[in-house]
Design an enzyme around this catalytic site. Structure first.
Site, short mmCIF file in Angstrom:
data_model
loop_
_atom_site.label_atom_id
_atom_site.label_comp_id
_atom_site.label_asym_id
_atom_site.label_seq_id
_atom_site.Cartn_x
_atom_site.Cartn_y
_atom_site.Cartn_z
N PHE A 391 -50.43 -30.29 24.09
CA PHE A 391 -48.90 -29.44 25.19
C PHE A 391 -48.51 -28.60 23.81
O PHE A 391 -46.86 -28.29 23.84
CB PHE A 391 -48.50 -30.28 25.68
CG PHE A 391 -48.41 -31.43 26.06
CD1 PHE A 391 -50.44 -31.10 27.04
CD2 PHE A 391 -48.49 -32.50 26.53
CE1 PHE A 391 -50.55 -31.68 28.19
CE2 PHE A 391 -49.81 -33.51 26.74
CZ PHE A 391 -50.32 -33.03 28.01
N CYS A 392 -48.97 -28.33 22.87
CA CYS A 392 -47.67 -27.76 21.42
C CYS A 392 -46.71 -28.37 21.06
O CYS A 392 -45.72 -28.29 21.12
CB CYS A 392 -47.37 -26.36 21.91
SG CYS A 392 -48.89 -24.98 22.09
N ALA A 393 -46.80 -29.75 21.00
CA ALA A 393 -46.24 -30.90 21.27
C ALA A 393 -46.54 -32.17 20.02
O ALA A 393 -46.19 -33.11 20.32
CB ALA A 393 -45.08 -31.31 21.87
#
Length: 474
Positions: A391-393
């Site tokens: 999740f781009c985290a």
């Protein structure tokens, strides 16, 4: 927020109209089903109101700023009135600027480019990459993932108290108060996690930042679609968000807040619109006088349709009433969390615990399943669209899954084939346009997949888990 029982009952059965609510998709098991879009945290569907407003304006589309023709002047008025609408939606102060960008990512990179010399930046490892990565050219301190909102406030208090005392006084760098401090500093924090949906203690963090002569920027990408965001009330210095998460998917974003650092910085993009005056020098060079308004960082022909769509969404959400929207969403959150709690194999990811307030974003893993495999089965066999990956985290998800934060990984892609353990999770997210049936179908599908397994075989193709077409599960 509290609402009347009548308002809650009405809101539960009345999602806001969105595009795509009647789209059908094929199932690998045969037949079609209405698509359940449960990936709002990545991109929310367009509100019908937004689409209608854009369609009504489209025949009148013209150049923005400086055009003498009627359509150009109309488009310019629409562009600037949209700026005022967004300022009102965000509760901007009288001297705040609203700058239109491409996205939250673009907004935060713009602010990063405007940092004063020797500015220190403080950011939690829990941030989305859009608010984690732009500061790498500054003196940046990464704070470990807190496990309670109180720990988040305490960690920032310690970090700011210990920061390197290098440059000017507070009065010189423009922070509040006028007492001697350790030079310019900026805190970056999310309003709601794009992984766990949990709300962060923004007001408390702003108070700590300002007490230590620092400023604070709020990444409201996941907050603004779900909760009211008021710059003055939260006492933050800047807010950034994206239109495509606010039911306005036409490629625009917003950076709103204090003007001084932005006015003092070189334009984010050099070009027409950012310049007031350009003249050749006798030595052959060029002298430029830049705008001091928001135009300074809006070079080029602006995305007037994207900007207008954001303003339209802001009006639609305001008119619907956030009290009602929040109440309805919390009903959906409760339904999903209660359903997942009935499945022992499911582990919901959380920083702050089960009782933490949150928006409609929930991530989880399922024992015995590769998350990409599970997400692929939800789509292919039930017509449900969710997200899988990191999740781009990456640092946050790896922390929650118990992996070293420095391990490599590609955003949104599985790291192993179906049936093998890989470091990724599943995210379901929803909002103002989500019908009850979509979350009910999702909960049923999770229970059936865990209990009975997938009906189809899957394989890895181009880094994605996909159904092996024509081969049913044995």
């Amino acid at each position: 927020m509290s609402v009347s029982a009548a308002a809650l009952d009405q809101s539960i059965c009345a999602p806001l109209p969105v595009l795509g609510k009647d789209v059908t998709v094929p199932l690998v098991t045969g037949g079609e089903v209405t698509y359940a879009a449960l990936d709002y945290a990545a991109s929310a569907p367009a509100l019908q109101r937004v689409w209608d407003d854009v369609a009504a304006y489209a025949p009148y589309y013209g150049s923005v700023h400086r055009g003498a023709g009627y359509l150009s002047q109309l488009s310019t008025d629409l562009f600037e009135s949209s700026r005022r609408t967004v300022a009102e939606f965000l509760g901007c102060r009288a001297d705040d600027q609203v700058i239109f960008t491409r996205s939250t990512t673009d907004s935060l990179n713009l602010l990063a480019a405007a940092l004063p010399a020797d500015c220190q930046v403080f950011v939690y490892e829990t941030e989305h990459h859009a608010s984690l990565l732009p500061w790498r050219d500054a003196r940046v301190t990464y704070l470990n993932a807190p496990r309670t909102p109180g720990q988040a406030v305490e960690a920032l208090e310690r970090a700011l108290a210990e920061r390197d005392p290098r440059s000017a006084s507070e009065g010189e760098n423009g922070s509040r108060g006028g007492a001697k401090r350790s030079g310019p500093a900026l805190v970056c924090v999310t309003g709601a996690s794009n992984v766990t949906g949990e709300l962060w203690p923004v007001r408390e963090l702003a108070a700590v930042a300002h007490a230590h002569g620092a400023r604070i920027v709020l990444d409201a990408a996941q907050l603004a679609p779900h909760h009211p965001v008021d710059i003055a009330e939260l006492d933050v210095d800047w807010v950034a968000f994206s239109g495509h998460k606010l039911y306005a998917p036409f490629g625009s974003g917003v950076l709103a807040g204090r003007a001084d650092w932005l006015q003092d910085a070189e334009p984010y993009l050099a070009g027409g619109g950012a310049s007031r005056k350009v003249a050749r020098r006798t030595d052959g060079g060029v002298d430029v006088e830049w705008h001091t308004t928001a135009a300074r960082h809006e070079a080029g022909s602006p995305n007037v349709i994207g900007v207008y769509s954001i303003a339209s969404a802001c009006k639609a959400l305001t008119e619907a009433g956030f009290d009602t929207l929040v109440a309805r969403e919390q009903h959906l959150v409760s339904e999903v969390r209660a359903g997942l709690a009935e499945v022992p194999e499911v582990r919901v990811l959380s920083l702050f615990g089960d009782d933490a307030p949150r928006v409609g974003v929930i991530s989880f893993v399922v024992d015995g399943w590769n998350s990409s495999h599970f997400a692929a089965a939800l789509s292919a066999e039930y017509g449900i669209g969710v997200r899988d990956g990191l999740f781009c985290a990456h640092p946050l998800v790896r922390t929650l899954l118990g992996s070293a934060p420095q391990d490599p990984g590609e955003c949104g892609a599985p790291e192993a084939g179906p049936g093998e353990r890989s470091l990724n999770a599943i995210r379901v997210s929803f909002g103002a346009g989500t019908p009850d049936e979509h979350v009910e179908r999702f909960v049923r599908a999770v229970k059936e997949l865990v209990r009975e397994g997938a009906q189809w075989k899957y394989r890895t193709e181009d880094g994605r888990c996909v159904p092996d077409r024509g081969t049913a599960q044995v």
